[in-house]
Design a protein around this motif. Sequence first.
Motif, PDB file in Angstrom:
ATOM      1  N   PHE A  72       0.716 102.759  12.836  1.00 20.02           N
ATOM      2  CA  PHE A  72       2.113 102.352  13.010  1.00 20.02           C
ATOM      3  C   PHE A  72       2.395 101.092  12.219  1.00 20.02           C
ATOM      4  O   PHE A  72       3.484 100.893  11.718  1.00 20.02           O
ATOM      5  CB  PHE A  72       2.428 102.103  14.489  1.00 20.02           C
ATOM      6  CG  PHE A  72       2.756 103.359  15.231  1.00 20.02           C
ATOM      7  CD1 PHE A  72       4.024 103.910  15.160  1.00 20.02           C
ATOM      8  CD2 PHE A  72       1.805 103.983  16.007  1.00 20.02           C
ATOM      9  CE1 PHE A  72       4.344 105.065  15.843  1.00 20.02           C
ATOM     10  CE2 PHE A  72       2.107 105.140  16.697  1.00 20.02           C
ATOM     11  CZ  PHE A  72       3.373 105.687  16.617  1.00 20.02           C
ATOM     12  N   GLY A  73       1.401 100.219  12.152  1.00 19.89           N
ATOM     13  CA  GLY A  73       1.567  98.975  11.415  1.00 19.89           C
ATOM     14  C   GLY A  73       0.229  98.310  11.190  1.00 19.89           C
ATOM     15  O   GLY A  73      -0.743  98.598  11.883  1.00 19.89           O
ATOM     16  N   TYR A  74       0.182  97.438  10.209  1.00 25.52           N
ATOM     17  CA  TYR A  74      -1.009  96.645   9.949  1.00 25.52           C
ATOM     18  C   TYR A  74      -0.602  95.393   9.184  1.00 25.52           C
ATOM     19  O   TYR A  74       0.507  95.309   8.646  1.00 25.52           O
ATOM     20  CB  TYR A  74      -2.080  97.444   9.181  1.00 25.52           C
ATOM     21  CG  TYR A  74      -1.690  97.814   7.770  1.00 25.52           C
ATOM     22  CD1 TYR A  74      -2.015  96.978   6.696  1.00 25.52           C
ATOM     23  CD2 TYR A  74      -1.012  98.997   7.488  1.00 25.52           C
ATOM     24  CE1 TYR A  74      -1.656  97.308   5.402  1.00 25.52           C
ATOM     25  CE2 TYR A  74      -0.659  99.329   6.198  1.00 25.52           C
ATOM     26  CZ  TYR A  74      -0.980  98.482   5.162  1.00 25.52           C
ATOM     27  OH  TYR A  74      -0.627  98.809   3.866  1.00 25.52           O
ATOM     28  N   ILE A 112       4.928  98.172   8.169  1.00 24.17           N
ATOM     29  CA  ILE A 112       5.343  99.068   9.238  1.00 24.17           C
ATOM     30  C   ILE A 112       5.532 100.460   8.645  1.00 24.17           C
ATOM     31  O   ILE A 112       6.167 100.629   7.603  1.00 24.17           O
ATOM     32  CB  ILE A 112       6.669  98.601   9.880  1.00 24.17           C
ATOM     33  CG1 ILE A 112       6.559  97.165  10.399  1.00 24.17           C
ATOM     34  CG2 ILE A 112       7.131  99.562  10.969  1.00 24.17           C
ATOM     35  CD1 ILE A 112       5.635  96.972  11.567  1.00 24.17           C
ATOM     36  N   SER A 113       4.988 101.457   9.327  1.00 24.63           N
ATOM     37  CA  SER A 113       5.052 102.834   8.861  1.00 24.63           C
ATOM     38  C   SER A 113       6.420 103.451   9.124  1.00 24.63           C
ATOM     39  O   SER A 113       6.866 103.532  10.277  1.00 24.63           O
ATOM     40  CB  SER A 113       3.984 103.668   9.574  1.00 24.63           C
ATOM     41  OG  SER A 113       4.187 105.040   9.369  1.00 24.63           O
ATOM     42  N   GLU A 124       1.832  92.813  15.819  1.00 24.24           N
ATOM     43  CA  GLU A 124       1.490  92.513  14.421  1.00 24.24           C
ATOM     44  C   GLU A 124       1.717  91.043  14.076  1.00 24.24           C
ATOM     45  O   GLU A 124       0.929  90.448  13.346  1.00 24.24           O
ATOM     46  CB  GLU A 124       2.249  93.436  13.465  1.00 24.24           C
ATOM     47  CG  GLU A 124       1.911  94.908  13.601  1.00 24.24           C
ATOM     48  CD  GLU A 124       0.438  95.251  13.440  1.00 24.24           C
ATOM     49  OE1 GLU A 124      -0.294  94.516  12.748  1.00 24.24           O
ATOM     50  OE2 GLU A 124       0.016  96.274  14.014  1.00 24.24           O
ATOM     51  N   MET A 125       2.779  90.440  14.589  1.00 24.60           N
ATOM     52  CA  MET A 125       3.007  89.029  14.296  1.00 24.60           C
ATOM     53  C   MET A 125       1.933  88.147  14.924  1.00 24.60           C
ATOM     54  O   MET A 125       1.606  87.090  14.384  1.00 24.60           O
ATOM     55  CB  MET A 125       4.406  88.592  14.739  1.00 24.60           C
ATOM     56  CG  MET A 125       5.480  89.045  13.755  1.00 24.60           C
ATOM     57  SD  MET A 125       7.147  88.460  14.131  1.00 24.60           S
ATOM     58  CE  MET A 125       6.974  86.692  13.877  1.00 24.60           C
ATOM     59  N   MET A 164       1.623  90.931  23.375  1.00 24.80           N
ATOM     60  CA  MET A 164       2.627  91.982  23.534  1.00 24.80           C
ATOM     61  C   MET A 164       2.906  92.226  25.025  1.00 24.80           C
ATOM     62  O   MET A 164       4.072  92.330  25.433  1.00 24.80           O
ATOM     63  CB  MET A 164       2.155  93.267  22.867  1.00 24.80           C
ATOM     64  CG  MET A 164       3.123  94.418  22.952  1.00 24.80           C
ATOM     65  SD  MET A 164       2.462  95.923  22.243  1.00 24.80           S
ATOM     66  CE  MET A 164       0.996  96.171  23.225  1.00 24.80           C
ATOM     67  N   ILE A 165       1.872  92.280  25.831  1.00 22.25           N
ATOM     68  CA  ILE A 165       2.040  92.508  27.267  1.00 22.25           C
ATOM     69  C   ILE A 165       2.760  91.327  27.916  1.00 22.25           C
ATOM     70  O   ILE A 165       3.661  91.509  28.729  1.00 22.25           O
ATOM     71  CB  ILE A 165       0.683  92.795  27.932  1.00 22.25           C
ATOM     72  CG1 ILE A 165       0.201  94.183  27.497  1.00 22.25           C
ATOM     73  CG2 ILE A 165       0.766  92.687  29.447  1.00 22.25           C
ATOM     74  CD1 ILE A 165      -1.242  94.486  27.822  1.00 22.25           C
TER      75      ILE A 165
END
Length: 174
Positions: A92-94, A102-103, A126-127, A152-153
């Motif tokens: 999805f992203g890297y 981002i894909s 990602e950030m 993220m959580i």
Amino acid sequence: MAKNPCIFLPYALLLSSSLLQGILAVQYRVTNNAPNAPGGMRFDNEIGIPFTLQTMGTINKFIWKLFQQPSDSQRKYVPILNVYISDFNDAFGYTNGDNINISAIGLQSFPPGRPKFEFTSLMYHEMTHIFQWSGQGTAPGGLTEGIADYVMIKSTYYDPEGYTKPGEGGRDEA
């Protein structure tokens, strides 16, 4: 009578400190390299560059607060943070350097009515990789991924159904 230069020193330090703050501010850039792909079009129509730029600033401040890094001297120096929407399918992203990829294919697969939520969740993850210290790339991948998921959580931009429940996990042997 000569003036005492020490009287002007605090003012000079204050001025240079305020100028330095402006110099060390992160610049955010977003480029859609897949505007004609379904995911690139979805990005333009349902998420957009203005939303992404605003979200990047919010996430950046959240990460610095969570990492307890109130001053530039405590933070990883990132002068320009680029986000590229590109047509790839392996994630999805890297991140690479100070860039987030981002894909567009991944964006296309986001559930209906949730693209901004899912995109924001991905951006928190990602950030975090961009702003976290990783021992110049020597920190274990599980550690850096775990920290990114933790951020993220803590942001509340995640789907709890997508994560292992307490007591259900196991340890992967590498």
